[in-house]
Structures are given as structure tokens and as C-alpha cells.
Design a protein around this motif. Structure first.
Motif, mmCIF file in Angstrom:
data_model
loop_
_atom_site.group_PDB
_atom_site.id
_atom_site.type_symbol
_atom_site.label_atom_id
_atom_site.label_comp_id
_atom_site.label_asym_id
_atom_site.label_seq_id
_atom_site.Cartn_x
_atom_site.Cartn_y
_atom_site.Cartn_z
ATOM 1 N N ILE A 144 38.873 40.198 36.709
ATOM 2 C CA ILE A 144 38.900 39.801 38.087
ATOM 3 C C ILE A 144 39.895 38.292 38.101
ATOM 4 C CG2 ILE A 144 37.574 39.200 40.389
ATOM 5 C CD1 ILE A 144 37.076 42.014 39.079
ATOM 6 N N PRO A 145 40.695 38.317 39.264
ATOM 7 C CA PRO A 145 41.574 37.217 39.343
ATOM 8 C C PRO A 145 40.622 36.205 40.142
ATOM 9 C CG PRO A 145 42.142 38.835 41.291
ATOM 10 C CD PRO A 145 41.358 39.571 40.127
ATOM 11 N N ASP A 146 41.114 34.731 40.154
ATOM 12 C CA ASP A 146 40.570 33.659 40.754
ATOM 13 C C ASP A 146 41.192 32.811 41.450
ATOM 14 O OD1 ASP A 146 38.692 31.958 41.566
ATOM 15 O OD2 ASP A 146 38.190 30.909 39.596
ATOM 16 N N PRO A 147 41.890 33.176 42.640
ATOM 17 C CA PRO A 147 42.763 32.433 43.287
ATOM 18 C C PRO A 147 42.189 31.003 43.880
ATOM 19 C CG PRO A 147 42.182 34.073 44.838
ATOM 20 C CD PRO A 147 41.315 34.484 43.430
ATOM 21 N N GLY A 148 40.957 30.703 43.707
ATOM 22 C CA GLY A 148 40.170 29.403 44.305
ATOM 23 C C GLY A 148 39.862 29.715 45.406
ATOM 24 N N HIS A 149 39.912 30.808 46.181
ATOM 25 C CA HIS A 149 39.284 31.184 47.656
ATOM 26 C C HIS A 149 38.773 32.379 47.836
ATOM 27 C CE1 HIS A 149 42.833 33.352 48.259
ATOM 28 N NE2 HIS A 149 43.655 32.405 47.740
ATOM 29 N N PRO A 150 37.953 32.906 48.779
ATOM 30 C CA PRO A 150 37.581 34.211 49.101
ATOM 31 C C PRO A 150 38.906 35.095 49.102
ATOM 32 C CG PRO A 150 36.149 32.881 50.522
ATOM 33 C CD PRO A 150 37.393 31.895 49.969
ATOM 34 N N PHE A 151 38.732 36.243 48.636
ATOM 35 C CA PHE A 151 39.918 37.314 48.852
ATOM 36 C C PHE A 151 39.415 38.794 48.889
ATOM 37 C CE2 PHE A 151 38.467 36.497 44.468
ATOM 38 C CZ PHE A 151 38.573 37.769 43.707
ATOM 39 N N VAL A 152 40.575 39.474 49.236
ATOM 40 C CA VAL A 152 40.483 41.054 49.044
ATOM 41 C C VAL A 152 40.835 41.568 47.701
ATOM 42 C CG1 VAL A 152 40.801 43.439 50.177
ATOM 43 C CG2 VAL A 152 40.464 41.397 51.584
ATOM 44 N N LEU A 153 39.970 42.104 46.866
ATOM 45 C CA LEU A 153 40.495 42.576 45.547
ATOM 46 C C LEU A 153 41.143 43.786 45.690
ATOM 47 C CD1 LEU A 153 40.462 42.356 42.347
ATOM 48 C CD2 LEU A 153 38.295 43.153 42.452
ATOM 49 N N VAL A 154 42.478 43.874 45.310
ATOM 50 C CA VAL A 154 42.980 45.163 45.101
ATOM 51 C C VAL A 154 43.437 45.387 43.482
ATOM 52 C CG1 VAL A 154 45.210 46.294 45.779
ATOM 53 C CG2 VAL A 154 44.174 44.816 47.202
ATOM 54 N N ALA A 155 42.996 46.932 43.244
ATOM 55 C CA ALA A 155 43.302 47.153 41.730
ATOM 56 C C ALA A 155 43.373 48.557 41.746
ATOM 57 C CB ALA A 155 41.810 46.819 40.966
ATOM 58 N N LYS A 156 43.971 48.947 40.643
ATOM 59 C CA LYS A 156 43.897 50.465 40.188
ATOM 60 C C LYS A 156 42.613 51.169 40.412
ATOM 61 C CE LYS A 156 46.035 53.954 37.046
ATOM 62 N NZ LYS A 156 46.592 53.873 35.850
ATOM 63 N N ASP A 157 41.814 50.516 39.672
ATOM 64 C CA ASP A 157 40.273 50.704 39.646
ATOM 65 C C ASP A 157 39.676 49.539 38.661
ATOM 66 O OD1 ASP A 157 38.030 52.247 40.080
ATOM 67 O OD2 ASP A 157 38.603 54.021 38.768
ATOM 68 N N LEU A 158 38.388 49.692 38.769
ATOM 69 C CA LEU A 158 37.707 48.513 38.148
ATOM 70 C C LEU A 158 37.173 48.988 36.780
ATOM 71 C CD1 LEU A 158 36.322 46.391 41.145
ATOM 72 C CD2 LEU A 158 38.354 46.230 39.636
ATOM 73 N N ALA A 159 37.081 48.210 35.813
ATOM 74 C CA ALA A 159 35.950 48.814 34.649
ATOM 75 C C ALA A 159 34.560 48.068 34.887
ATOM 76 C CB ALA A 159 36.657 47.904 33.501
ATOM 77 N N PRO A 160 33.735 48.749 34.388
ATOM 78 C CA PRO A 160 32.434 48.246 34.123
ATOM 79 C C PRO A 160 32.121 46.887 34.290
ATOM 80 C CG PRO A 160 32.527 50.211 33.216
ATOM 81 C CD PRO A 160 33.817 50.010 33.276
ATOM 82 N N ALA A 161 32.816 46.400 33.297
ATOM 83 C CA ALA A 161 32.486 44.964 32.913
ATOM 84 C C ALA A 161 33.226 43.999 33.907
ATOM 85 C CB ALA A 161 33.446 44.502 31.625
ATOM 86 N N LEU A 166 30.994 40.717 39.704
ATOM 87 C CA LEU A 166 31.885 40.593 40.949
ATOM 88 C C LEU A 166 31.062 39.133 41.738
ATOM 89 C CD1 LEU A 166 32.889 43.796 42.510
ATOM 90 C CD2 LEU A 166 34.284 41.919 41.219
ATOM 91 N N ASP A 167 31.842 38.124 41.991
ATOM 92 C CA ASP A 167 31.284 37.202 42.589
ATOM 93 C C ASP A 167 31.479 37.381 44.184
ATOM 94 O OD1 ASP A 167 30.607 34.788 44.045
ATOM 95 O OD2 ASP A 167 31.815 33.435 42.844
ATOM 96 N N LEU A 168 30.283 37.896 44.909
ATOM 97 C CA LEU A 168 30.265 38.425 45.996
ATOM 98 C C LEU A 168 30.542 37.264 47.176
ATOM 99 C CD1 LEU A 168 27.331 40.811 46.058
ATOM 100 C CD2 LEU A 168 29.843 41.408 45.558
ATOM 101 N N ASP A 169 30.380 36.146 46.770
ATOM 102 C CA ASP A 169 30.939 34.943 47.587
ATOM 103 C C ASP A 169 32.460 34.844 47.675
ATOM 104 O OD1 ASP A 169 28.196 34.271 48.250
ATOM 105 O OD2 ASP A 169 28.213 32.947 46.447
ATOM 106 N N LYS A 170 32.913 35.369 46.718
ATOM 107 C CA LYS A 170 34.488 35.392 46.943
ATOM 108 C C LYS A 170 35.245 36.715 47.287
ATOM 109 C CE LYS A 170 35.017 31.274 43.848
ATOM 110 N NZ LYS A 170 35.883 30.537 42.835
#
Length: 553
Positions: A144-161, A166-170
Motif C-alpha cells: 500500500i502507498p503512503d502519500p502522507g495523507h488520507p487517500f482513495v486507494l486505486v489498484a488492479k486488485d489487492l493481495a491478502p497481505a 489497511l490503515d482505515l484512518d488513511k
């Protein structure tokens, strides 16, 4: 402003800047190693061990379903067969990076060809390989990226790991270009109450930092929205939070028709949260957790203890326990670990239990002991029932062991087609929409390449559900839904219109479904269901149901 369409998970809405998942590491080149074979295999084994321990640590922190998935990944990373394949390649002078890439890819293809549970694990192998190669190269693990602020995560799909921690605050919302409503990512999004739209293929063109609105209720991602649209979305999000904090009431339609809302659980530890979120009982308790982590079958005493813990959390309420659903697609050495060419159509569910009847008899003994020791209303059901004779076999055995209420799961089309005769014998039926869709559409529900077919909105699936619901009305027997379909608020209305008497889902989905049911009467639900049934495909059925629902709202 542009709208990107996918499948929404739940009713949530969120907004924020996009942060994209990094692209996978490029495949290592097949160049000769400058190290000795002994040095290369030592490097790989060290990296594998580190990755495995990291996955286990993530799992322990995440808990729940994520823990099981990540522990399975850790075991996969250290699989002796994979180690031997890597050793063969390093011994031939390959680099550790290439040996891992090539060995894992070959193993992944083999598992993918098997389908079923093992086919699902194939997708996880790519993530494990990427993590090991990153470790060998001294690079950060993909994630997961960490841009330093809350964000909408866009991905092809997510691996279980990735989904596990996922930081639900971000992470404000989740958008994937691949996957469907029953994908691993969608299931975990429901479990974690993440606003999500999956299968939005056009999201691949979204740029980092671009502001979007993710509207799960509509299945739409709005790129570059206007200030007015942002304000409306925020108003909806605030209203939803207020509604979620309102007192919990029993599930019901607008005309007062009761529709009990139950929880799907995999371990007794999840009972407290389910009760807190308003579960009126348990519609599916998966007993596999007792078996899948053991090299031998758990004892009657071990099982009775776990079942008693579960039942004690629901005094006076219905708790539906599914007998062990395992077989060739989830191999158990003490049950059936024989290789099958097509495990989804093999010795699984009730077939596997009949082949090892002592396992079933011990489970029924433990369940009867838990029933006698608690005040819950225990119902027990058999998985993968396909015939009337299997129904008779299971219900007779349950009665022999003092189980008061014995039923069946309708997951095979033959059970739906014969539902009236099945319910003439069984006390109840529970429809597992995930497998029912898989077998109706001939599309492995764990195989990404056919995920577009794995949609319970398809009118063929809805017809089979309607047949089962009609049989329930004719025989006076309850018909529940315990597949992922029940967690889709609009589809939940359709299911009630088709004759479902209870709905069971991940506890986090209860609030959205409860709120949606309260908007419609039984007549409304039947009219909305009829609109969906008249459609030609899954997408048009969803659209027709939404249009019919909009005329009511």
C-alpha cells in the motif's frame, strides 16, 4: 467530470485524492549468477524465512479471516516443493531472483489449472514471489502507498497481505480495476466496512492526486467532481454515519414484515461483534476452522467446547451451523487428500462426509452436546446437497443424534430444481449464493479469468433462488440466504421478493441491509424482484431492479 462504473460494495460514499498501488517489480533477467549455488540458495532461504515471518506477524495483528489467509501464504512461501524447485534452478547457475520468479510461476500455473481452493491460492503466489524478490534485491516490499495523507486507494486488485493491514484512518475508499462482488477484495472490504467499487476497469487511467468520489451505492467513481457534487457526497456520508448510530431494530420491511438479519461467522470469537452490530442470530457458522489447521480431526470434546462457546453468545436465538464443508478443494489428510482433476465437481461437502462418516457422526455428537448445554436454538445443515436421497440421509442421521432442526444448503442447481421434494424432508433450506452462482454459470468462483460470470444478479441464478423460495412457501419451511449476495442491499430486497425469509451476511453489512429493507414493502420487493427476473443478464437485472426501486423511493 467523468463517471467510471463498477460494482459497489455496500452503500458507502467517500471522496479524496487518488493514490495508486505501485506496479509489480519487473521480472528478473535470466543471467548467470556470480555467486555459488550454495550462496544463492542460502540467500533465497533467508529471504523466504523473513517474508514468511512478516506474513505471520501481519496475520496476528489483523486477526479474523485475514489471519487465516496470511498464515496460509506463509506456509506456501516455505513449501518444500517450492524450495526444491528453487534449489534445482540455483544448482544450474541461476540467480536467486530468477530461480524464485521461475519456480513460483511454474507452481502458480499448476495450481491455477487445478481450480477451486488451490486455484485461489495460485493468485497469492504472485504476491509471495514479489515479496521474496524484493527482499533479495534490498527493495521495499510491494504494498500500500503512503502519500502522507488520507487517500482513495486505486489498484488492479489487492493481495491478502495488503488488505490485512489497511490503515482505515488513511484509506478513505478502495477502487479496483479487476474482481467482482465475490472476489477476495470485495469480501474483505465488507468485513472491514471499506467504501469500495470493484471491477471498474476504467480506473486504470486515474492519476495520483486526482480527486474522486467513490459511490458504492451506485457503483460509480466520479473523477474530477464539481464542488456541488463533493458537497452532496459529503452530506450523504454524514447522513449515513448518523443513521448507523441510531438504535438497532430487528430486520423488517416497511410494512412490518419481519426479515431476521443474521451473521455469517467463522469462529466463536466473532460472536460478540456480531451481537453488537445487531445480528439477530447466526445464519451460517463455518466449522472448518476446527479442522483446516489440524493434521487430524479434532476430538468431540474440542468441538463441543467451541460450539458451546458460540451458542452461549446467542441465548434464545437461532444459530445455524454448517457441517464440515471440505473435500478435494480443501484437502484434509484425515478426510480426503486425493488429487482430483476438477475438485469443484469432486468429493466435497456431503459427499466427502459420507465417505468418512465417522467425522460427521463425531461432529453431530459434539453439536448435540452443545445444544443440550446451552439455551440457543441450534439448527444444523449439510453442505453441497444435490439429491433428495442425500437430504434424507442427512436429516435422518441428525435425528438419530438428537438434533432438533436439520436442513440443507442449496448450492447445487439440482437441489433448487428439486426444492419442493427436498423441503418435504428437510426442516429448512439455506441458499449459498456463491456456489449456486458458480455451478449455474459453470464459472469457478475462485478463478479470476471468469469472474465476470460469477454474479448472483444473473436471472438464471435468481430463477433458481425463486424456485427454492416458492418451495418454501408451499411446504411452510423457512428459506434463508447465507451467501455474499445477502450483503448487497438492493439484492437483499430482491431475495426477499423471491421468497427468502432470513438473510445472513458479514456483520458489518447488517446496518446497510437493515436500512434498505425498511424502504420497501413486500409488494415492492416482489415487484423489484420481478423486474430483475425479466432481464437478460446480470448487469441489466441490477439496472432493472434499481429502476424499479427508484419508482418506490
Amino acid at each position: 467530470m467523468s463517471e467510471l462504473r463498477g460494482v459497489g460494495i455496500g452503500l458507502g460514499v467517500a471522496q479524496g485524492p487518488v493514490a495508486r498501488m505501485a506496479e509489480p517489480l519487473p521480472a528478473p533477467e535470466d543471467v548467470p549468477s556470480t555467486l555459488s549455488p550454495e550462496e544463492e540458495i542460502a540467500r533465497v532461504r533467508d529471504a523466504v524465512a523473513v517474508v514468511a515471518r512478516e506474513l505471520e506477524t501481519r496475520g496476528a495483528q489483523a486477526g479474523g479471516l485475514a489471519r487465516e489467509v496470511l498464515e496460509a501464504q506463509a506456509m506456501m512461501a516455505e513449501d518444500p516443493t517450492l524450495d526444491q524447485e528453487v534449489l534445482t534452478r540455483t544448482a544450474a547457475g541461476k540467480t536467486g531472483e530468477f530461480a524464485v520468479h521461475d519456480a513460483f510461476a511454474r507452481f502458480r500455473d499448476t495450481l491455477a489449472a487445478m481450480g477451486g481452493y488451490l486455484g485461489e491460492r495460485a493468485a497469492d503466489l504472485d504476491d509471495v514471489a514479489q515479496r521474496v524478490i524484493a527482499r533479495l534485491r534490498g527493495l521495499p516490499a510491494p504494498g500500500i502507498p503512503d502519500p502522507g495523507h488520507p487517500f482513495v486507494l486505486v489498484a488492479k486488485d489487492l493481495a491478502p497481505a495488503d488488505t490485512a493491514l489497511l490503515d482505515l484512518d488513511k484509506v478513505l475508499a478502495l477502487v479496483t480495476t479487476d474482481g467482482g462482488p465475490t472476489s477476495h477484495t470485495a469480501i474483505l472490504a465488507r468485513e472491514k466496512s471499506i467504501v469500495a467499487v470493484v471491477g471498474a476497469a476504467a480506473a486504470k487511467d486515474l492519476a495520483d492526486g486526482e480527486i474522486v468520489i467513490v459511490d458504492a451505492a451506485k457503483g460509480v467513481v466520479t473523477a474530477s467532481p464539481s464542488d456541488d457534487e463533493l458537497s452532496q457526497a459529503q452530506h450523504r456520508a454524514d447522513a449515513r454515519r448518523t443513521a448507523a448510530s441510531a438504535p438497532i431494530t430487528p430486520g423488517a420491511l416497511a410494512d412490518g414484515t419481519a426479515v431476521p438479519l443474521l451473521a455469517n461467522l467463522g469462529k466463536p470469537e466473532g460472536a460478540a461483534e456480531a451481537v453488537e452490530l445487531g445480528a439477530e442470530g447466526v445464519g451460517l457458522f463455518r466449522t472448518e476452522f476446527l479442522f483446516l489447521s489440524s493434521s487430524q480431526a479434532p476430538t468431540v470434546e474440542q468441538q463441543a467446547k467451541a460450539y458451546t462457546e458460540l451458542l452461549n453468545a446467542f441465548p434464545g436465538k437461532k444459530v445455524v451451523v454448517r457441517a464440515l464443508d471440505a473435500g478435494a478443494d480443501k484437502p484434509l489428510a484425515f478426510l480426503n487428500d486425493a488429487h482430483e482433476e476438477n475438485p469443484a465437481l469432486g468429493l466435497r461437502g456431503i459427499r466427502s462426509l459420507r465417505a468418512s462418516e465417522d467425522i460427521l457422526r463425531e461432529q453431530l455428537t459434539a453439536l448435540q452436546q452443545a445444544q443440550a448445554a446451552t439455551q440457543a436454538d441450534l439448527w444444523v445443515m449439510a453442505p453441497m446437497i444435490g439429491t433428495v436421497e442425500e437430504t434424507e440421509y442427512f436429516t435422518t442421521l441428525c435425528r438419530d443424534y438428537g438434533i432438533k432442526t436439520a436442513g440443507v444448503m442449496v448450492e447445487v442447481p439440482s437441489a433448487a430444481l428439486m426444492a419442493e421434494k427436498v423441503l418435504g424432508i428437510a426442516d429448512f433450506a439455506s441458499i449459498g449464493t456463491n456456489d449456486l452462482t458458480q455451478y449455474t454459470m459453470a464459472a469457478d468462483r475462485l478463478l479470476g479469468s471468469v469472474s465476470s460470470f460469477q454474479d448472483p444478479w444473473h436471472p438464471a441464478v435468481l430463477q433458481l433462488i425463486g424456485m427454492t423460495g416458492a418451495a418454501g412457501r408451499t411446504t411452510g419451511k423457512p428459506v434463508g440466504i447465507c451467501g455474499e449476495a445477502a450483503a448487497d442491499p438492493l439484492l437483499a430486497v430482491v431475495l426477499v421478493g423471491l421468497g427468502a425469509t432470513t438473510l445472513s451476511m458479514a456483520p458489518t453489512a447488517l446496518a446497510d441491509v437493515r436500512a434498505t429493507l425498511l424502504k420497501y414493502t413486500r409488494d415492492d420487493a416482489e415487484r423489484i424482484a420481478a423486474a430483475a427476473l425479466a432481464a437478460d443478464g446480470a448487469a441489466s437485472a441490477r439496472a432493472a431492479a434499481q429502476a424499479a426501486a427508484d419508482t418506490v423511493a
